[in-house]
Design an enzyme around this catalytic site. Structure first.
Site, PDB file in Angstrom:
ATOM      1  N   ASP A 175      47.793  49.886  43.212  1.00  8.96           N
ATOM      2  CA  ASP A 175      46.841  49.565  42.147  1.00  8.96           C
ATOM      3  C   ASP A 175      47.490  50.019  40.835  1.00  8.96           C
ATOM      4  O   ASP A 175      48.299  50.776  41.070  1.00  8.96           O
ATOM      5  CB  ASP A 175      45.579  50.205  42.182  1.00  8.96           C
ATOM      6  N   GLU A 176      46.879  49.315  39.806  1.00  7.70           N
ATOM      7  CA  GLU A 176      47.542  49.718  38.301  1.00  7.70           C
ATOM      8  C   GLU A 176      49.016  49.323  38.266  1.00  7.70           C
ATOM      9  O   GLU A 176      49.671  50.252  37.780  1.00  7.70           O
ATOM     10  CB  GLU A 176      47.111  50.998  38.024  1.00  7.70           C
TER      11      GLU A 176
ATOM     12  N   GLN B 155      46.904  45.937  30.405  1.00  6.17           N
ATOM     13  CA  GLN B 155      46.403  47.567  30.564  1.00  6.17           C
ATOM     14  C   GLN B 155      47.655  48.318  30.684  1.00  6.17           C
ATOM     15  O   GLN B 155      47.363  49.531  31.069  1.00  6.17           O
ATOM     16  CB  GLN B 155      45.349  47.661  31.573  1.00  6.17           C
TER      17      GLN B 155
ATOM     18  N   ARG C  98      35.958  49.497  29.800  1.00  8.57           N
ATOM     19  CA  ARG C  98      35.377  50.476  30.746  1.00  8.57           C
ATOM     20  C   ARG C  98      33.797  50.358  30.623  1.00  8.57           C
ATOM     21  O   ARG C  98      33.140  50.812  31.507  1.00  8.57           O
ATOM     22  CB  ARG C  98      35.672  51.983  30.222  1.00  8.57           C
TER      23      ARG C  98
ATOM     24  N   LYS D 104      39.961  43.526  41.018  1.00 10.12           N
ATOM     25  CA  LYS D 104      41.256  43.774  41.293  1.00 10.12           C
ATOM     26  C   LYS D 104      41.168  44.962  42.292  1.00 10.12           C
ATOM     27  O   LYS D 104      41.676  44.966  43.506  1.00 10.12           O
ATOM     28  CB  LYS D 104      42.321  44.251  40.391  1.00 10.12           C
ATOM     29  N   THR D 105      40.611  46.092  42.055  1.00  8.57           N
ATOM     30  CA  THR D 105      40.547  47.367  42.684  1.00  8.57           C
ATOM     31  C   THR D 105      39.625  46.878  44.035  1.00  8.57           C
ATOM     32  O   THR D 105      39.865  47.484  45.018  1.00  8.57           O
ATOM     33  CB  THR D 105      39.920  48.426  41.930  1.00  8.57           C
TER      34      THR D 105
HETATM   35  P1  ATP Z   1      40.196  47.323  35.994  1.00 13.32           P
HETATM   36  O1  ATP Z   1      41.059  46.420  35.479  1.00 13.32           O
HETATM   37  O2  ATP Z   1      39.640  48.015  35.029  1.00 13.32           O
HETATM   38  O3  ATP Z   1      40.955  48.222  36.940  1.00 13.32           O
HETATM   39  P2  ATP Z   1      39.367  45.752  38.210  1.00 13.32           P
HETATM   40  O4  ATP Z   1      39.925  44.370  38.031  1.00 13.32           O
HETATM   41  O5  ATP Z   1      39.960  46.680  39.285  1.00 13.32           O
HETATM   42  O6  ATP Z   1      39.165  46.393  36.828  1.00 13.32           O
HETATM   43  P3  ATP Z   1      36.818  46.260  39.699  1.00 13.32           P
HETATM   44  O7  ATP Z   1      36.953  47.723  39.398  1.00 13.32           O
HETATM   45  O8  ATP Z   1      37.528  46.132  41.262  1.00 13.32           O
HETATM   46  O9  ATP Z   1      37.760  45.624  38.597  1.00 13.32           O
HETATM   47  O10 ATP Z   1      35.474  45.720  39.454  1.00 13.32           O
HETATM   48  C1  ATP Z   1      34.810  45.609  38.425  1.00 13.32           C
HETATM   49  C2  ATP Z   1      33.296  45.676  38.870  1.00 13.32           C
HETATM   50  O11 ATP Z   1      32.887  44.353  39.220  1.00 13.32           O
HETATM   51  C3  ATP Z   1      32.993  46.814  39.904  1.00 13.32           C
HETATM   52  O12 ATP Z   1      31.636  47.275  39.433  1.00 13.32           O
HETATM   53  C4  ATP Z   1      32.937  45.852  41.262  1.00 13.32           C
HETATM   54  O13 ATP Z   1      32.143  46.220  41.931  1.00 13.32           O
HETATM   55  C5  ATP Z   1      32.372  44.495  40.702  1.00 13.32           C
HETATM   56  N1  ATP Z   1      32.724  43.234  41.136  1.00 13.32           N
HETATM   57  C6  ATP Z   1      33.940  42.826  41.300  1.00 13.32           C
HETATM   58  N2  ATP Z   1      34.084  41.742  42.041  1.00 13.32           N
HETATM   59  C7  ATP Z   1      32.709  41.202  42.212  1.00 13.32           C
HETATM   60  C8  ATP Z   1      31.921  40.271  43.048  1.00 13.32           C
HETATM   61  N3  ATP Z   1      32.760  39.210  43.486  1.00 13.32           N
HETATM   62  N4  ATP Z   1      30.675  40.167  43.031  1.00 13.32           N
HETATM   63  C9  ATP Z   1      30.234  41.312  42.530  1.00 13.32           C
HETATM   64  N5  ATP Z   1      30.436  42.457  41.669  1.00 13.32           N
HETATM   65  C10 ATP Z   1      32.039  42.214  41.778  1.00 13.32           C
HETATM   66 MG    MG Z   2      40.826  48.522  38.926  1.00 15.60          MG
END
Ligand code: ATP
Ligand code: MG
Length: 719
Positions: free
Chosen positions: A220-221, A251, A604, A35-36
């Site tokens: 975000d969040e 979350q 995490r 997402k981020t």
């Molecule tokens: P959270 O809910 O904990 O905030 P999130 O959904 O925001 O998580 P991110 O932090 O954006 O998730 O991504 C999680 C990890 O996966 C990061 O290390 C990111 O770089 C990696 N990632 C995300 N998408 C891809 C992708 N398509 N290919 C490879 N790595 C990815």
């Molecule tokens: Mg995130």
């Protein structure tokens, strides 16, 4: 411009979200699904592919650490720093709005930010003015009442008329509190948000200006926005509807502070035509970790429901350690952390997470003892330490003599013989004549309203401030800080406080000079440097405590860990009553929030996850015998491996090897025996308990006082 690099590392759905056309977009997906990443790539895409100016983008998230990471990721993709982009936390951005438009917001230019402690102090004062007894009107409860209303955007005039005496009185206090804040020119955290919202809401030209400016709003969040934050976003986005919200209902962990997960559900109806994107692939964790986290969150009833999958490796099982007590727990964690670093991994790849900030201390002690650099996020942070607040209060007075909280804080620190009677007289006069304490003090001193002695003392204090100001005005921020901590007498004052504590305080003050030297003033262009530093101190509350460049182990509460990721995670203190927290045990809603917090913690971890609990724990000065957290039972047993303390693989001290209970057979370790410890020195054994590897002794050290030690680690020598 070729933007293919932005797409290379995205999956199909992520790409779709990043390059979606204008209009509202909701990305609703589980932890670690990117997402981020979508949000940051979207920003880069807007700038590079659509040539949107960074100045017209506003991106907001919840913690300073997350905001910094977001900025870092974006700058890396763009290849240059993005100064003018508004990116930060709700509080940070609100603050920026209010600093820029203080007049329209009805504030004084040098308004001061109250943290939660300062707020309590103001509440106490208000209660006193109203002649209300703190016993019946606990200041914390009043604080809760006021903040709760502010989070919902309610000022006193919006409150319904009450007949209940209690409620009527509370409203009266709220009103008096608002009045006091206005008089002192101070703004609490909730007020930052509410006032920034009102500023936009009530000033059409300003609103239109910012609506035109921020063509793209991203958050975000999103699951943790409270009512006023959501309205804050809406007022900016309503003109163009270019809003991207990214979140995960599983979350949502700030319900207790007014966050409304319903905002996710409302979003689609508030923004008709919303495009909803769901991401299901997790890229962060091994399947072992992900499955364990999924199993735990599955126990919640109220969730939108989604399943995450990963095609990453299975990885190691979740490791469970049962500690004898909190010291043993910390020992174990630090041992394992060290072993991990020994394999060539950086320290910052390790996070130690806990439910309540107070848990950090034991970890800190052991880390310090072993000389392992660490950094604590949250809790009593650098800028929250009392000596730092003293120094900041002096600086604040230099910038603004009218700051009452600062005046109150240091008028008699170090002691100048200004007693409560004198202060009460100044306060009374200030209230009566509607002036600041400074002005009231001045007029009492010149008008003969105080005793001769008090007049001298107060006058000297005021002269000191004026002189500090005069002598340091032309200096750099750090030199200025240096002059202030020395000439104010603070250093001298703490030197008199004997022992390590006083020394630590002096070190902290010196550290403040460094902090001022490293302060980057760019972010707040057009604002006086000192004012900007003071606000930074109040807002960041010390996230700069450890050196930024130093590779160190990361300690933080689960709440502060949101959005972050670490290869190795220790989730500690999984005990009923601690986590889930005591307060949540009676309410199903609160318990589910605790479980989401556990889900946040587990997710995490990227490669390795340890969960630990202690069979007994010293809390609030008492030893409690605890039972393991229900969340541990919710992890399928086939995903868990129990580990034993490293101590069992080391040669055991003779007396433990033959397993004699300490309390009985051990001749060497008797009650009353004299012992020596490498760090604490000599002392006498007061108490013995536990057996074998779990044996503990309480020793009354001559220098260090009474301590409980785990016998297996203490290396006590009998003398
Ligand atoms: P959270 O809910 O904990 O905030 P999130 O959904 O925001 O998580 P991110 O932090 O954006 O998730 O991504 C999680 C990890 O996966 C990061 O290390 C990111 O770089 C990696 N990632 C995300 N998408 C891809 C992708 N398509 N290919 C490879 N790595 C990815
Ligand atoms: Mg995130």
């Amino acid at each position: 411009m070729d933007v293919s690099h932005l797409f290379n590392e995205l999956n199909e759905t992520q790409r779709e979200a990043v390059s979606a056309g204008p209009g509202p977009l909701l990305v609703l997906a589980g932890a670690g699904s990117g997402k981020t990443r979508v949000l940051t790539h979207r920003v880069a895409w807007l700038v590079q592919a659509l040539s949107v100016s960074p100045l017209s983008i506003l991106a907001v998230t919840f913690t300073n650490k997350a905001a910094n990471e977001m900025r870092g990721r974006i700058e890396q993709m763009l290849g240059y720093p993005v100064r003018g982009m508004w990116m930060g936390t709700f509080h940070g951005l609100s603050h920026r709005l209010l600093r820029t438009h203080w007049q329209e917001a009805g504030l004084k230019q040098s308004f001061d930010i109250l943290d939660s402690d300062d707020q309590l102090r103001v509440i106490r004062r208000v209660l006193k003015d109203l002649d209300l007894d703190e016993g019946y009107w606990p200041p914390r409860q009043v604080q809760w009442f006021i903040n709760g209303h502010k989070e919902e955007g309610r000022r006193t005039e919006h409150l319904p008329q009450q007949h209940d005496v209690q409620q009527v009185q509370m409203q009266r206090v709220y009103k008096a509190y608002e009045e006091a804040c206005r008089r002192f020119g101070v703004v609490d955290f909730g007020e930052l948000l509410l006032r920034a919202f009102e500023l936009l809401q009530n000033h059409e030209p300003l609103r239109e200006h910012y609506q035109r400016r921020f063509q793209h709003v991203l958050v975000d969040e999103f699951q943790d926005t409270n009512s006023i934050q959501y309205r804050w976003l809406n007022v900016l986005a309503e003109a163009h509807n270019n809003i991207v919200a990214v979140g995960d209902d599983d979350q949502s962990i700030y319900g207790w502070r007014g966050a409304r997960v319903e905002n996710i559900l409302r979003f689609e109806s508030d923004y008709p035509g919303t495009r909803v994107v769901r991401l299901e692939q997790n890229y962060r964790s091994t399947s072992m970790i992900l499955n364990a986290a999924n199993a735990v969150i599955d126990h919640n009833q109220s969730r939108l429901g989604k399943k995450l999958w990963t095609d990453g490796e299975a990885g190691e099982k979740i490791k469970l350690y049962t500690a004898f007590n909190e010291v043993d727990e910390a020992r174990f964690v630090v041992d394992r952390a060290q072993a991990w670093v020994g394999t060539g991994q950086p320290r910052q790849s390790i996070a130690i997470l806990y439910r309540s900030n107070a848990q950090s201390r034991v970890f800190e002690e052991i880390l310090l003892d072993m000389g392992i650099p660490y950094r604590v996020y949250g809790g009593l942070r650098f800028f929250e330490r009392s000596e730092i607040k003293d120094a900041l209060a002096y600086l604040r007075l230099l910038a603004d003599r009218e700051s009452d909280p600062a005046f109150e804080r240091v008028v008699n620190v170090p002691s100048r013989g200004i007693g409560n009677r004198t202060l009460d007289a100044i306060r009374g006069h200030a209230r009566h004549s509607e002036q600041s304490l400074w002005a009231a003090g001045l007029s009492l001193c010149t008008g003969g309203g105080l005793s001769a002695r008090a007049t001298t003392a107060v006058t000297q204090f005021m002269q000191l401030i004026d002189e500090l100001d005069r002598k340091s005005a032309h200096l750099s921020l750090s030199e200025r800080t240096n002059v202030v901590i020395r000439r104010s007498g603070l250093i001298e004052h703490f030197r008199k406080e004997k022992g390590e504590k006083g020394e630590a305080r002096i070190e902290n003050l010196e550290e403040l000079v460094n902090a001022a030297g490293n302060f980057n003033h760019d972010a707040d262009e057009g604002v006086d440097e000192l004012l900007s530093f003071l606000s930074h101190a109040a807002l960041e509350a010390g996230e700069g405590q450890a050196e930024d460049w130093e590779d160190c182990v990361q300690l933080m509460s689960l709440h502060s860990a949101k959005g972050l990721e670490f290869p190795l995670v220790f989730l500690c203190g999984l005990e009923e009553g601690l986590f889930p927290h005591q307060r949540s045990l009676q309410e199903p809603g609160r318990l589910e929030e605790e479980r989401r917090l556990c889900y946040v913690g587990m997710t995490r971890a990227m490669r390795s996850l340890y969960v630990t609990y202690a069979e007994s724990r010293r809390l609030h000065g008492r030893d409690l015998y605890t039972s393991p957290s229900r969340f541990l039972r919710e992890i399928p047993s086939e995903l868990v491996e129990e580990v034993r303390s490293a101590v069992l693989t080391r040669p055991l001290p003779a007396m433990l090897a033959n397993q004699s209970p300490v309390g009985s057979g051990s001749a060497a370790m008797k009650l009353g025996a004299r012992v020596r410890h490498a760090k604490f020195g000599d002392g006498m054994v007061l108490n013995l308990e536990g057996q074998g590897g779990h044996a503990r002794v309480q020793v009354n050290f001559e220098r260090a006082g009474s301590k409980w030690l785990v016998l297996a680690y203490a290396n006590l020598e009998t003398i």
